[in-house]
Design an enzyme around this catalytic site. Structure first.
Site, PDB file in Angstrom:
ATOM      1  N   SER A 124     -38.564  56.823 -31.417  1.00 55.47           N
ATOM      2  CA  SER A 124     -39.827  56.145 -31.124  1.00 55.47           C
ATOM      3  C   SER A 124     -39.938  54.849 -31.903  1.00 55.47           C
ATOM      4  O   SER A 124     -40.803  54.032 -31.608  1.00 55.47           O
ATOM      5  CB  SER A 124     -40.994  57.034 -31.528  1.00 55.47           C
ATOM      6  OG  SER A 124     -40.924  58.270 -30.879  1.00 55.47           O
ATOM      7  N   HIS A 145     -36.144  55.305 -24.503  1.00 51.93           N
ATOM      8  CA  HIS A 145     -37.347  55.935 -25.061  1.00 51.93           C
ATOM      9  C   HIS A 145     -38.233  56.495 -23.952  1.00 51.93           C
ATOM     10  O   HIS A 145     -38.947  55.761 -23.280  1.00 51.93           O
ATOM     11  CB  HIS A 145     -38.089  54.877 -25.901  1.00 51.93           C
ATOM     12  CG  HIS A 145     -39.308  55.387 -26.575  1.00 51.93           C
ATOM     13  ND1 HIS A 145     -40.421  54.620 -26.792  1.00 51.93           N
ATOM     14  CD2 HIS A 145     -39.598  56.610 -27.090  1.00 51.93           C
ATOM     15  CE1 HIS A 145     -41.346  55.345 -27.405  1.00 51.93           C
ATOM     16  NE2 HIS A 145     -40.869  56.551 -27.592  1.00 51.93           N
ATOM     17  N   GLU A 157     -38.813  53.199 -21.945  1.00 49.90           N
ATOM     18  CA  GLU A 157     -38.667  51.912 -22.613  1.00 49.90           C
ATOM     19  C   GLU A 157     -37.186  51.786 -22.983  1.00 49.90           C
ATOM     20  O   GLU A 157     -36.652  52.678 -23.642  1.00 49.90           O
ATOM     21  CB  GLU A 157     -39.528  51.982 -23.879  1.00 49.90           C
ATOM     22  CG  GLU A 157     -40.069  50.713 -24.375  1.00 49.90           C
ATOM     23  CD  GLU A 157     -41.063  50.921 -25.529  1.00 49.90           C
ATOM     24  OE1 GLU A 157     -41.681  49.949 -25.909  1.00 49.90           O
ATOM     25  OE2 GLU A 157     -41.207  52.038 -26.066  1.00 49.90           O
ATOM     26  N   ASN A 195     -45.197  51.923 -28.973  1.00 46.95           N
ATOM     27  CA  ASN A 195     -45.707  52.450 -30.245  1.00 46.95           C
ATOM     28  C   ASN A 195     -46.199  51.366 -31.200  1.00 46.95           C
ATOM     29  O   ASN A 195     -47.010  51.640 -32.080  1.00 46.95           O
ATOM     30  CB  ASN A 195     -44.656  53.325 -30.923  1.00 46.95           C
ATOM     31  CG  ASN A 195     -44.623  54.689 -30.254  1.00 46.95           C
ATOM     32  OD1 ASN A 195     -45.664  55.253 -29.942  1.00 46.95           O
ATOM     33  ND2 ASN A 195     -43.434  55.199 -29.999  1.00 46.95           N
TER      34      ASN A 195
END
Ligand code: NAD
Length: 287
Positions: A124, A145, A157, A195
């Site tokens: 992450s 991701h 991602e 994130n």
């Protein structure tokens, strides 16, 4: 996309927790042979049992047939050690979010896996470039991701490390598309896109709780109804795992060197208490 997906027959997944099991489920569903590894065969089998439960739910909802469920499960093989991933053409690592651990796992994957194999990480927040440098094939290492829950969420991602080559990138994009996902491309900076923006918001929600600005229910209802999010940030944090949230904030804090990313003390305390969210039965809420 010119990448030849035919070269990928077997997908290895390292880490059979909530993300790894989901990735294995989706890969097996679209027809890949999947090897699912964790620290022990028992844990990998637990991962597969979780997939079976999800698929049974899909059968009940008439999204798939019993025969399809059996076929999907037949393509998913739990294995004990990561040595067994030597047969994989593409590996997605989804072990615990800890840099030291991931560096060690990638050095080992590099040793065990065939030279042509691509090594992707579902991290992450840990820099892909740093993970890639733990291997002798940094051009074949990439960030892939997935979002939680993997079978439901559309986004992947994709993050190129400094050395990631075009072929690796194209194959990863093509694989994500085959898995029914839409991709976005992010630079290899702490937290990438999602994130970098999501975690400071969650951390701020925890700070609001810590400072008594509102109850957990009111903080969540305020954000849910006031900003049209499908769930409040504290509920979402429980869903992600508070240990994962803390690990990401620590990476942002250290990587950006900016105090605005300081993890809230309450988040740290919950993790110290073992209150990890849904997966441990208690987080900001009880399950
Ligand atoms: P989890 O705690 O559910 O699962 C982690 C798994 O890794 C566990 O089964 C654990 O036994 C295994 N593991 C630990 N050490 C290992 C080792 N040495 N070898 C093999 N397996 C090992 O965590 P998760 O939520 O599935 O997260 C996994 C990864 O996915 C993390 O990098 C996390 O940042 C990332 N991620 C999580 C989310 C989320 O919402 N939870 C979303 C996107 C990405």
């Amino acid at each position: 996309m010119s990448a030849d997906l035919e070269q990928i027959k077997v997908i290895g997944v390292l880490g059979a927790g909530q993300m790894g099991a989901g990735i294995a489920q989706v890969a097996a569903t679209v027809g890949y042979q999947v090897l699912l590894a964790d620290i022990s065969l028992e844990r990998s089998e637990q991962g597969k049992a979780g997939v079976e439960k999800q698929l049974t739910r899909s059968v009940v909802k008439e999204r798939i047939t019993e025969a399809q469920k059996t076929e999907i499960l037949g393509r998913l093989t739990p294995v004990g050690g990561m040595e067994a991933l030597s047969g994989a053409d593409f590996v997605v690592e989804a072990a615990t979010e800890n840099e030291e651990l991931k560096l060690k796992l990638f050095a080992q994957l590099d040793e065990y896996c065939a030279p042509h194999a691509i090594l992707a990480t579902n991290t992450s927040s840990i820099p892909i470039t740093r993970i890639a440098a733990a291997t002798t094939r940094p051009h074949k290492v990439i960030g892939m991701h997935f979002m939680n829950p993997v079978p439901v969420m559309k986004l992947v991602e994709v993050i190129k490390g400094l050395a990631t080559d075009e072929e690796t990138y194209e194959l990863t994009e093509a694989l994500a598309a085959k898995m029914g996902k839409t991709t976005v491309l992010a630079r290899d900076m702490p937290g990438f896109i999602v994130n970098r923006i999501l975690m400071p918001m969650i951390n701020e929600a925890v700070t609001a709780l810590y400072e008594g600005i509102g109850s957990r229910e009111d903080i969540d209802a305020g954000m849910k109804l006031g900003t049209n999010q499908p769930m409040g940030p504290l509920t979402l944090a429980d869903f992600i795992g508070l240990d994962t949230c803390l690990a990401i904030m620590e990476v942002l804090h250290e990587g950006m060197g900016d105090s605005k990313y300081r993890p809230c003390p309450l988040l740290k305390q919950y993790v110290d208490a073992g209150w990890m969210g849904r997966k441990s039965g208690r987080g900001f809420y009880e399950y």
